[in-house]
Design a protein around this motif. Structure first.
Motif, PDB file in Angstrom:
ATOM      1  N   GLY A 163       0.788  -1.232   0.000  1.00 15.65           N
ATOM      2  CA  GLY A 163       0.000   0.000   0.000  1.00 15.65           C
ATOM      3  C   GLY A 163       0.812   1.270   0.000  1.00 15.65           C
ATOM      4  N   GLY A 164       2.103   1.151   0.361  1.00 15.31           N
ATOM      5  CA  GLY A 164       2.948   2.341   0.370  1.00 15.31           C
ATOM      6  C   GLY A 164       2.383   3.425   1.273  1.00 15.31           C
ATOM      7  N   LYS A 165       2.568   4.661   0.894  1.00 11.88           N
ATOM      8  CA  LYS A 165       2.077   5.785   1.687  1.00 11.88           C
ATOM      9  C   LYS A 165       0.559   5.937   1.594  1.00 11.88           C
ATOM     10  N   PHE A 166      -0.034   5.295   0.601  1.00 12.40           N
ATOM     11  CA  PHE A 166      -1.472   5.422   0.409  1.00 12.40           C
ATOM     12  C   PHE A 166      -2.285   4.625   1.421  1.00 12.40           C
ATOM     13  N   LYS A 167      -1.616   3.957   2.347  1.00 13.31           N
ATOM     14  CA  LYS A 167      -2.357   3.274   3.413  1.00 13.31           C
ATOM     15  C   LYS A 167      -2.571   4.193   4.612  1.00 13.31           C
ATOM     16  N   TYR A 168      -1.902   5.355   4.629  1.00 12.87           N
ATOM     17  CA  TYR A 168      -2.032   6.299   5.731  1.00 12.87           C
ATOM     18  C   TYR A 168      -3.143   7.311   5.447  1.00 12.87           C
ATOM     19  N   LEU A 169      -4.055   7.468   6.394  1.00 15.99           N
ATOM     20  CA  LEU A 169      -5.135   8.441   6.210  1.00 15.99           C
ATOM     21  C   LEU A 169      -4.579   9.860   6.138  1.00 15.99           C
ATOM     22  N   THR A 170      -3.495  10.118   6.876  1.00 12.78           N
ATOM     23  CA  THR A 170      -2.860  11.439   6.817  1.00 12.78           C
ATOM     24  C   THR A 170      -2.413  11.768   5.401  1.00 12.78           C
ATOM     25  N   PHE A 171      -1.778  10.826   4.744  1.00 12.00           N
ATOM     26  CA  PHE A 171      -1.306  11.065   3.377  1.00 12.00           C
ATOM     27  C   PHE A 171      -2.482  11.213   2.420  1.00 12.00           C
ATOM     28  N   LEU A 172      -3.487  10.361   2.565  1.00 10.93           N
ATOM     29  CA  LEU A 172      -4.668  10.461   1.704  1.00 10.93           C
ATOM     30  C   LEU A 172      -5.380  11.796   1.909  1.00 10.93           C
ATOM     31  N   ASP A 173      -5.472  12.228   3.170  1.00  3.96           N
ATOM     32  CA  ASP A 173      -6.085  13.532   3.445  1.00  3.96           C
ATOM     33  C   ASP A 173      -5.280  14.650   2.808  1.00  3.96           C
ATOM     34  N   GLY A 174      -3.949  14.558   2.876  1.00  2.15           N
ATOM     35  CA  GLY A 174      -3.115  15.557   2.219  1.00  2.15           C
ATOM     36  C   GLY A 174      -3.391  15.616   0.725  1.00  2.15           C
ATOM     37  N   CYS A 175      -3.591  14.452   0.110  1.00  2.00           N
ATOM     38  CA  CYS A 175      -3.930  14.399  -1.317  1.00  2.00           C
ATOM     39  C   CYS A 175      -5.275  15.057  -1.583  1.00  2.00           C
ATOM     40  N   PHE A 176      -6.250  14.768  -0.725  1.00  2.00           N
ATOM     41  CA  PHE A 176      -7.576  15.371  -0.884  1.00  2.00           C
ATOM     42  C   PHE A 176      -7.518  16.887  -0.720  1.00  2.00           C
ATOM     43  N   GLN A 177      -6.743  17.362   0.272  1.00  2.00           N
ATOM     44  CA  GLN A 177      -6.636  18.812   0.486  1.00  2.00           C
ATOM     45  C   GLN A 177      -5.929  19.485  -0.691  1.00  2.00           C
TER      46      GLN A 177
END
Length: 240
Positions: free
Chosen positions: A47-61
């Motif tokens: 999953g790499g960094k895409f398993k972290y909600l923090t990283f996914l939230d950063g992408c969404f923001q």
């Protein structure tokens, strides 16, 4: 220049700064933050960094503020395309209400709450060498700050509660399924706190996150109404 004009300029400035902040943070996190396996085994797992909600939230923001900035610029390029711009603005409002605002609130408040209780539950101290302090704040603090700035500098009609809240809960449910897929592939939980809970407590923890995120959605809805009122017409009269 009236208050409405100042707010418009401020809102565009928020979009510019938000885009720069989150696009750069996501890029830096993805490219330069590499935590060795012996320090944090899960970091390099499935999953790499895409398993972290923090990283996914950063992408969404990053996606939201970039999209909002494009919507700001388009009227200057296509002043006659009002119907298209109105649709794009509606999409922006829905994305912010149902995803960007509640997700940023969830990430920031849960991360710092657990941090102050016991930071090893979310980010053990030995990770500090690889995850700089400024990045920690852009991903966990500034997400909330910019969401609030967006809220107070521009009015947006909120979607119906059942539609907006359902969208956000489906997003959270998708992430819950995703972290279980990650666990099935590498036999490791994404977050240290999950390893310290047995299955009954883990289920209660997940249920609590769904209740909490629903509360955060309603906070955003009432915050918007508190700042801007219930009717767009009244808002315009008030701000002129």
């Amino acid at each position: 220049m009236g208050l409405a004009s100042y707010l418009t300029v401020a809102n565009i400035a928020v979009h510019v700064l938000g885009t720069i902040t989150f696009v750069f943070s996501v890029y830096y996190n993805y490219v330069y933050v590499n935590i060795p396996t012996h320090v944090n085994p899960i970091d390099d797992a499935f999953g790499g960094k895409f398993k972290y909600l923090t990283f996914l939230d950063g992408c969404f923001q990053a996606l939201f503020f970039l999209y909002a900035l494009i919507v700001d610029i388009l009227p200057l390029i296509f002043p006659s395309k009002s119907s298209i711009l109105e649709t794009l603005t509606q999409v922006k409002s829905f994305f912010f209400a149902s995803i960007a605002f509640p997700l940023s609130m969830f990430v920031s408040t849960t991360f710092w709450s657990l941090w102050f209780i016991d930071r090893s539950l979310v980010m053990p101290k030995n990770i500090d060498l690889y995850f700089p302090t400024w990045l920690n704040h852009t991903m966990h603090t500034f997400v909330l700050v910019f969401a609030c700035l967006e809220m107070v500098t521009a009015y947006r009609p909120y979607p119906s509660r059942i539609f907006g809240m359902t969208t956000h809960i489906c997003l959270q449910l998708s992430y819950l399924i995703w972290i279980h897929i990650v666990y099935s592939q590498c036999n490791m939980w994404v977050y240290p706190i999950l390893t310290q809970l047995n299955w009954p407590l883990r289920c209660l923890f997940f249920l609590g996150t769904f209740v909490y995120t629903s509360i955060l959605y309603m906070i955003g809805e009432y915050f918007n109404k508190f700042v801007w009122g219930y009717q767009p017409q009244k808002v315009q009269e008030k701000r002129q």
